[in-house]
Write an enzyme that holds these catalytic residues in place. Structure first.
Site, mmCIF file in Angstrom:
data_model
loop_
_atom_site.group_PDB
_atom_site.id
_atom_site.type_symbol
_atom_site.label_atom_id
_atom_site.label_comp_id
_atom_site.label_asym_id
_atom_site.label_seq_id
_atom_site.Cartn_x
_atom_site.Cartn_y
_atom_site.Cartn_z
ATOM 1 N N ASP A 1 0.673 -0.979 0.033
ATOM 2 C CA ASP A 1 0.009 -0.156 -0.071
ATOM 3 C C ASP A 1 0.988 1.224 0.094
ATOM 4 O OD1 ASP A 1 -2.445 1.551 -0.150
ATOM 5 O OD2 ASP A 1 -2.879 1.097 2.203
ATOM 6 N N ASN B 1 -10.312 -2.962 -7.038
ATOM 7 C CA ASN B 1 -9.695 -2.236 -8.091
ATOM 8 C C ASN B 1 -10.253 -1.936 -9.295
ATOM 9 O OD1 ASN B 1 -6.354 -2.857 -6.737
ATOM 10 N ND2 ASN B 1 -7.729 -1.146 -6.155
#
Length: 269
Positions: A44, A92
């Site tokens: 991340d 996503n």
């Protein structure tokens, strides 16, 4: 323009799953006596790294891809047997199309240009997730890459692409239901092992350690079944800046944990 000191950030500790801050830093290699067999990472912070360094989002992901290459090699050198990386989540796909297209382009490039490096360094590549949503040429590149590296046994690299933990559990439930319907499996014979053997990760041990970078403290629909007893380490470092030293510190943190798997450990006298 990149800030020159962005490549030289010193890691300043990790956070336990119960929010206990660890401040010890070390440049020494972690003990080999209690290494995790399987490490999973939520990579991340690529976008935030790009914002901080005033470059495009895809440039942040390119830097993240270089970090991935370094960490795979380092994990192998440390004797880690399995490394699972959360590369592209099922959620996503909901992001702007331009962002998705850029990520697919980067994935396509890496599959074409990095497989020889993996093969030459003993890395076996496996990809988990819903391949039906991926572009057809990328699916072909994945299959080719898996075939090229399948005999390697130094480390198994599992890339989670188009992956969602809830989707995996739902898919597994349907597979087992179909087996019951076909008469090849009895309801009373269904166990947790039955379920595990029908997951994307069948044959792969559950993660011992999860590392999430960028300071976020959640698992974001990642390996929900598999991480029932995984130890969590949360690093404040953004993924493009995550270094082998950061990885080693996570291993040290893991080695300080007492894994109980729900059991009560008798106190030592």
């Amino acid at each position: 323009m990149l800030h020159k000191d962005s490549f030289n950030q010193v890691p300043y500790g990790y956070v336990r799953a119960m929010s206990e801050t660890l401040t010890k830093n070390t440049s020494e290699a972690p003990s080999l006596s209690r290494l995790p067999r399987h490490v999973a990472i939520i990579m991340d912070g690529n976008g935030r790294w790009a914002d901080q360094n005033r470059v495009s989002t895809i440039s942040g992901h390119r830097m993240g891809a270089e970090t991935t290459r370094k960490i795979v090699h380092h994990a192998a050198s440390r004797g880690i047997s399995y490394l699972t990386l959360y590369a592209f989540s099922a959620e996503n796909w909901l992001r702007p199309q331009g962002w998705v297209d850029d990520l697919m382009g980067l994935l396509r490039y890496n599959l074409k240009n990095q497989v020889k490096d993996l093969a030459d360094n003993g890395v076996c590549l496996k990809v988990i997730g819903d391949r039906t949503k991926l572009p057809v040429d990328i699916v072909s590149l994945i299959e080719e890459s898996e075939g090229t590296t399948k005999e390697n046994n130094r480390i198994t690299l599992i890339m989670a692409l188009s992956y969602g933990g809830r989707d995996e559990i739902l898919s597994t439930t349907k597979k087992i239901a179909e087996q019951v319907k076909a008469g090849t499996l009895k309801v009373e014979d269904i166990t947790s092992d039955t379920f595990s053997h029908n997951l994307y990760t069948a044959g792969i041990p559950d993660p011992d350690l999860l590392i999430r970078t960028s300071g976020e403290k959640r698992i974001s629909n990642f390996l929900l079944w598999q991480m029932a007893y995984t130890e969590f380490v949360f690093s404040p470092t953004l993924w493009p800046d995550f270094s082998p030293d950061d990885f080693d510190q996570a291993l040290e943190t893991y080695q300080q944990r007492e894994r109980r798997y729900g059991a009560v450990i008798a106190s030592k006298k």
